[in-house]
Design a protein around this motif. Structure first.
Motif, short mmCIF file in Angstrom:
data_model
loop_
_atom_site.label_atom_id
_atom_site.label_comp_id
_atom_site.label_asym_id
_atom_site.label_seq_id
_atom_site.Cartn_x
_atom_site.Cartn_y
_atom_site.Cartn_z
N LYS A 32 -0.91 -9.12 2.26
CA LYS A 32 -0.18 -9.47 1.04
C LYS A 32 0.52 -8.24 0.46
O LYS A 32 1.65 -8.34 -0.06
CB LYS A 32 -1.17 -10.05 0.03
N ARG A 33 -0.14 -7.10 0.54
CA ARG A 33 0.40 -5.87 -0.06
C ARG A 33 1.00 -4.93 0.98
O ARG A 33 1.06 -3.72 0.77
CB ARG A 33 -0.73 -5.13 -0.79
N TRP A 34 1.47 -5.46 2.08
CA TRP A 34 1.97 -4.59 3.16
C TRP A 34 3.17 -3.76 2.73
O TRP A 34 3.38 -2.65 3.23
CB TRP A 34 2.31 -5.42 4.40
N LYS A 35 3.93 -4.28 1.78
CA LYS A 35 5.10 -3.53 1.33
C LYS A 35 4.69 -2.24 0.59
O LYS A 35 5.33 -1.20 0.73
CB LYS A 35 5.96 -4.40 0.42
N VAL A 36 3.61 -2.36 -0.20
CA VAL A 36 3.11 -1.19 -0.92
C VAL A 36 2.65 -0.13 0.08
O VAL A 36 2.95 1.07 -0.06
CB VAL A 36 1.95 -1.59 -1.85
N ILE A 37 1.90 -0.58 1.10
CA ILE A 37 1.40 0.36 2.12
C ILE A 37 2.56 0.99 2.88
O ILE A 37 2.59 2.21 3.09
CB ILE A 37 0.45 -0.38 3.09
N ALA A 38 3.53 0.18 3.27
CA ALA A 38 4.67 0.70 4.04
C ALA A 38 5.49 1.67 3.19
O ALA A 38 5.91 2.74 3.67
CB ALA A 38 5.54 -0.45 4.52
N PHE A 39 5.71 1.32 1.92
CA PHE A 39 6.51 2.19 1.04
C PHE A 39 5.84 3.54 0.84
O PHE A 39 6.49 4.59 0.91
CB PHE A 39 6.72 1.49 -0.31
N THR A 40 4.54 3.51 0.58
CA THR A 40 3.80 4.77 0.34
C THR A 40 3.81 5.65 1.60
O THR A 40 4.02 6.86 1.52
CB THR A 40 2.36 4.47 -0.06
N THR A 41 3.59 5.02 2.75
CA THR A 41 3.57 5.78 4.01
C THR A 41 4.94 6.39 4.29
O THR A 41 5.04 7.57 4.65
CB THR A 41 3.15 4.87 5.17
N ILE A 42 6.00 5.60 4.11
CA ILE A 42 7.36 6.10 4.37
C ILE A 42 7.73 7.19 3.37
O ILE A 42 8.37 8.19 3.73
CB ILE A 42 8.38 4.93 4.31
N PHE A 44 5.71 9.34 1.87
CA PHE A 44 5.04 10.57 2.26
C PHE A 44 5.69 11.18 3.50
O PHE A 44 5.85 12.40 3.60
CB PHE A 44 3.55 10.29 2.53
N PHE A 45 6.09 10.32 4.43
CA PHE A 45 6.70 10.81 5.67
C PHE A 45 8.02 11.52 5.38
O PHE A 45 8.27 12.64 5.86
CB PHE A 45 6.92 9.65 6.63
N PHE A 46 8.88 10.90 4.58
CA PHE A 46 10.18 11.51 4.29
C PHE A 46 10.05 12.73 3.39
O PHE A 46 10.85 13.67 3.49
CB PHE A 46 11.12 10.47 3.65
N THR A 47 9.04 12.76 2.52
CA THR A 47 8.77 13.96 1.71
C THR A 47 8.42 15.13 2.62
O THR A 47 8.88 16.27 2.41
CB THR A 47 7.63 13.71 0.72
N ALA A 48 7.61 14.84 3.65
CA ALA A 48 7.25 15.89 4.61
C ALA A 48 8.47 16.36 5.39
O ALA A 48 8.63 17.55 5.66
CB ALA A 48 6.18 15.36 5.57
N SER A 265 0.79 14.07 6.58
CA SER A 265 1.49 13.34 5.51
C SER A 265 1.51 11.84 5.79
O SER A 265 1.32 11.03 4.87
CB SER A 265 2.91 13.87 5.35
N THR A 266 1.72 11.45 7.04
CA THR A 266 1.74 10.02 7.39
C THR A 266 0.36 9.40 7.17
O THR A 266 0.24 8.31 6.61
CB THR A 266 2.18 9.83 8.85
N ALA A 267 -0.69 10.11 7.63
CA ALA A 267 -2.06 9.60 7.44
C ALA A 267 -2.41 9.52 5.96
O ALA A 267 -3.02 8.54 5.51
CB ALA A 267 -3.04 10.49 8.18
N SER A 268 -2.00 10.54 5.19
CA SER A 268 -2.29 10.54 3.75
C SER A 268 -1.57 9.39 3.05
O SER A 268 -2.14 8.71 2.19
CB SER A 268 -1.88 11.87 3.13
N GLY A 269 -0.30 9.16 3.43
CA GLY A 269 0.46 8.06 2.85
C GLY A 269 -0.15 6.71 3.18
O GLY A 269 -0.20 5.81 2.34
N LEU A 270 -0.64 6.58 4.41
CA LEU A 270 -1.26 5.32 4.83
C LEU A 270 -2.55 5.06 4.05
O LEU A 270 -2.77 3.94 3.54
CB LEU A 270 -1.56 5.38 6.33
#
Length: 296
Positions: A32-42, A44-48, A265-270
């Protein structure tokens, strides 16, 4: 007799079903909340990625410095003792590195014998003792420009040798050696004069018997000459800090570690995204229960 009911098996089935329901609910929450997880991971990834492009590349190199020492003869063996300990050397280098990191460039420009623009490109200078070796100390240099690392290493050795404490230690040891050499040479002259006088008296017949063997004088003279030669060698070898192993310069920067930063960063975002998903679900459920309690 009444038959015993298989209570344990029924409880195990109930617990198993409850575990299945809990896992399924967790899965539904994540879906249900996959968008939140995907947004946070992305995010963090782009910040890195942005950090990797912005961060200055750092080049790391190490070299070894020989600590000045003096030699002591005990019997037939010669042992070496450091004039300045590895701890004292590390402290001097650490103080210098702290001043550089505090951006006290003007204060360190003259001792380091480097212009300010080169000092600004030094990220850190870190000393470390070598296990099992008290004669050498390892110095790690982190710089934004690899071409200045050889200049930094040479200037650092000059800085160590210009230290007042180091200079006083070396000068004191030199004075001791010069004094010992002078005393030994004076003793040698006296022994040679005594030898000439005794041999002269023996040839002229003025002395018929001696209480010692004249050849012992030659042995003593040879020993004194050997002692003078050893002292002169020790004086010649008495130097300040020297580079034992020159620094090697790598073509690739050691920092930033791109793959490691992206992975962390990807693991932390996930993980943060999963936490936010469950947190939002908990807030929604808590709000729903609050409304139901109010309507009842």
């Amino acid at each position: 007799m009444e038959e015993k009911k298989p209570v344990k098996k029924e409880q195990e089935i109930i617990y198993y079903q409850e575990d299945e329901i809990d896992l399924y609910e967790l899965w539904l929450t994540l879906r249900k909340r996959w968008k939140v997880i995907a947004f946070t991971t992305i995010l963090f990834f782009f910040t890195a990625v942005v950090y990797i492009f912005i961060a200055k590349p750092v080049y790391t190199s190490s070299f070894f410095v020989k600590i000045p020492g003096r030699y002591i003869k005990t019997g037939n063996s010669i042992s070496r003792i450091n004039l300045i300990s590895a701890e004292e050397t590390s402290r001097i280098i650490s103080d210098l590195s702290a001043n550089i990191q505090d951006k006290n460039y003007k204060k360190q420009e003259i001792p380091l014998k480097l212009p300010e623009d080169k000092i600004k490109n030094i990220k850190s200078i870190t000393p470390s003792k070598i296990r099992g070796n008290k004669r050498l100390i390892e110095v790690k240099i982190e710089s934004y420009k690899p071409s200045i690392i050889p200049d930094i290493s040479k200037s650092l050795v000059s800085y160590l040798n210009s230290n007042r404490y180091v200079k006083r230690k070396i000068e004191t040891e030199k004075e001791k050696l010069l004094m010992f050499i002078k005393e030994s040479k004076n003793k040698l002259q006296e022994m040679e004069k005594t030898k000439k006088l005794i041999y002269k008296e023996l040839r002229e017949g003025n002395i018929k018997t001696l209480g010692f063997n004249p050849l012992d004088l030659d042995t003593k003279i040879l020993n004194i000459k050997k002692e003078i030669a050893e002292l002169e060698i020790r004086l010649e070898n008495l130097k300040g800090f020297e580079i034992s192993v020159e620094p090697t310069i790598s073509e690739k920067p050691s920092k930033p570690k791109k793959k490691l930063i992206l992975a962390i960063s990807t693991a932390s975002g996930l993980f943060l995204g999963v936490f936010l998903a469950f947190f939002l679900e908990w807030i929604e459920n808590a709000g729903r229960r609050h409304k139901n309690n109010q309507t009842q």
